[in-house]
Design an enzyme around this catalytic site. Structure first.
Site, mmCIF file in Angstrom:
data_model
loop_
_atom_site.group_PDB
_atom_site.id
_atom_site.type_symbol
_atom_site.label_atom_id
_atom_site.label_comp_id
_atom_site.label_asym_id
_atom_site.label_seq_id
_atom_site.Cartn_x
_atom_site.Cartn_y
_atom_site.Cartn_z
ATOM 1 N N GLU A 265 -5.622 17.103 38.545
ATOM 2 C CA GLU A 265 -5.912 16.897 37.808
ATOM 3 C C GLU A 265 -7.001 17.809 37.519
ATOM 4 O O GLU A 265 -8.071 18.061 38.284
ATOM 5 C CB GLU A 265 -6.922 14.857 36.894
ATOM 6 C CG GLU A 265 -5.813 14.134 36.942
ATOM 7 C CD GLU A 265 -5.296 13.774 35.707
ATOM 8 O OE1 GLU A 265 -5.764 15.041 34.673
ATOM 9 O OE2 GLU A 265 -3.871 13.622 35.477
ATOM 10 N N CYS A 299 -14.155 18.498 32.015
ATOM 11 C CA CYS A 299 -12.476 18.939 31.701
ATOM 12 C C CYS A 299 -11.869 19.373 30.436
ATOM 13 O O CYS A 299 -12.113 20.240 30.415
ATOM 14 C CB CYS A 299 -11.716 18.368 33.169
ATOM 15 S SG CYS A 299 -11.643 17.176 32.489
#
Ligand code: NAD
Length: 497
Positions: A265, A299
């Site tokens: 990720e 993010c």
């Protein structure tokens, strides 16, 4: 000891976090190096602890491998019960946990509460996962053969996590991995060893997780992270962090004596698209939250605003008005919306990018000098996709705004990036929004909402350089289990020779 209105007791605060759970015992790490964990707002030392060395890693991995088969053999109900109790522990310790998030990661209260909620959701989801693992009977074109696909835990899972959403992102890997019958060796970020490792380990211990199934190893990426990736014990490495380090981890995982599966990720460059028919007021409302929550250190946070010519002036006017009123400073004050960046090097990186963006010809519409690690909100106009401002992840409260002409231009601009985590489009025509979303090269796309979303049982993950794999629900089962084909030959077979 306090009592809640419903009569339950609030437990004593956890002991000082200066020890680590390594192979079933809370003790100091074996390295001579010490880690100082500081509050990014006021610099106060929260915890000092002894980091881990190679011997700690070997012990943690050995113990994990030894304990895992017994845990995998426990009833699904027993594994699920640990996760349900962990959710209850989080409820009883809500204030303690939220305060840790504020103090250690510089989260403003709203973000810390939201992170508590998402982490709590992860436990609830994990409690439901244990009973959703199924094998299958498969068709066979061979007389007398029975064919089965078994779904098994992978064994040991190595988890390496970031500092920005520390509790939730650690638990997003750790709790499904555990409930599915694996053991975990976790390396938290050195900026947040408590909320990304030691605090969740205490919660799970209190919830009844047997000792030795979760070790937390503090230390740098090169001294603890790399040896963990290279160690033969973990069969899956679940890494959440930057694309550069993720690439390096992926290379190491392939070079390890036993190659291993990866869940990555990584970074993002989220476009927030406002089409000509958008409800601008609603878009601006979402834009403020999606850009400035946790000072942009997410993010999925908006990295670029891409606004159609037709509504550009209205969007910019309303957006600037809201940005100028955002309160920044002490994250522990109830009305603060922008707190400190996590450390000096993140602040320096953001300031360097601000200078580069100005030098590239963009106009700084709102700005200001940092106070400590608190960078006031910045807005740039006159930005193009060729500028460094839009190529890299900001991870700071800086909003670049691009002006485009029409839907195709907006889409081309949105997709013009190496990343593909999340994206957002605003339009009054929801069908148009769906079509646009499906053409976005991102793992997640939202119509008429801001991009910082994570819902258990909905797939979370990225395309392109934003990563590999998906979290949540059935996707987490895929991530932390493996399929084994087992065939049973009930009658003798005829072989050709
Ligand atoms: P980072 O890549 O610097 O560090 C992540 C982790 O990797 C830390 O624990 C670090 O100690 C460790 N590490 C560093 N070097 C290593 C090495 N050589 N070998 C093994 N491990 C090593 O990232 P960060 O600054 O902690 O977090 C911010 C980044 O994470 C941003 O790019 C952000 O987009 C990304 N992120 C992604 C997601 C997602 O779900 N896609 C979520 C949060 C953060």
């Amino acid at each position: 000891v306090e009592r809640l209105p419903d009569g339950r007791f609030v437990p004593q605060a956890y002991p000082k976090f200066d020890l680590l759970p390594i192979a079933g015992l809370w003790r100091p790490g074996g390295s001579t190096k010490r880690l100082q964990d500081r509050n990014p707002y006021n610099g106060a030392i929260l915890v000092e602890l002894q980091q881990c060395d190679r011997a700690d890693l070997d012990l943690a991995c050995e113990e994990a491998a030894k304990r895992q088969p017994g845990w995998a053999g426990a009833l699904p109900a027993d594994r699920a019960a640990v996760m349900s109790r962990a959710a209850q522990v989080m409820e009883l310790r809500r204030e303690e946990i939220v305060t840790w998030l504020v103090q250690e990661s510089g989260s403003v209260r709203i973000k810390a509460e939201l992170e508590w909620q998402w982490a709590h959701d992860v436990f609830l989801e994990a409690a439901a996962l244990a009973h959703r693992v199924e094998g299958r009977l498969l068709p066979v074109d061979m007389p007398g053969k029975e064919s089965q696909a078994h779904r098994k835990p992978v064994g040991v899972v190595g988890v390496i996590g970031p500092w920005n959403w520390p509790l939730h992102l650690c638990l997003r890997s750790v709790s499904p991995a555990l409930v599915l019958g694996n053991a975990v060796v976790l390396k938290p970020s050195s900026d947040t060893p408590v909320t990304a490792g030691l605090l969740p380990a205490r919660i799970l211990e209190e919830a009844g997780l047997p000792a030795g199934l979760l070790s937390v190893l503090a230390g740098s990426g090169s001294e603890v992270g790399e040896p963990l990736v290279l160690h033969p014990a973990p069969r899956v490495i679940s890494f959440t962090g930057s694309t550069a380090v993720g690439r390096h981890v992926a290379r190491l995982a392939m070079e390890s004596p036993l190659i291993k599966r990866l869940e990555l990720e990584l970074g993002g460059n989220t476009p927030f698209v406002v089409l000509a028919d958008a409800d601008v007021e609603r878009a601006v409302d979402a834009a403020i939250f999606g850009k400035f929550l946790h000072q942009g250190q997410i993010c999925m946070a908006v990295n670029r605003f891409i606004v159609d010519d037709a509504v550009y002036d209205e969007f910019l006017g309303r957006f600037l008005d809201r940005v100028r009123r955002l309160k920044y400073g002490d994250p522990d004050m109830a009305d603060t919306l922008i707190g400190p960046l996590i450390n000096e090097s993140q602040l320096e990186k953001a300031r360097r990018r601000v200078r580069e963006t100005e030098q590239a010809g963009a106009r700084l519409a709102v700005g200001g000098e940092p106070q400590g690690l608190v960078l006031p909100p910045h807005v740039f106009t006159g930005v193009t996709n060729a500028m460094p401002a839009t190529r890299h992840e900001w991870f700071a409260p800086v909003a670049p705004i691009l002006r485009v002409a029409g839907e195709e231009d907006a889409l081309a601009s949105a997709n013009d990036t190496e990343y593909g985590l999340s994206g957002t489009v605003f339009t009054r025509d929801v069908e148009r929004g769906r079509r646009f979303a499906l053409r976005m090269q991102t793992g997640m796309a939202h119509v008429n909402d801001q991009p910082v979303n994570d819902l258990r049982f909905n797939p979370f993950g990225g395309e392109k350089n934003s990563g590999l794999g998906r979290f949540n629900g059935a996707w987490a089962i895929g991530a932390f289990t493996t399929d084994q084909w087992v065939s049973l030959q009930h009658e003798p077979r005829r072989y050709p020779f």
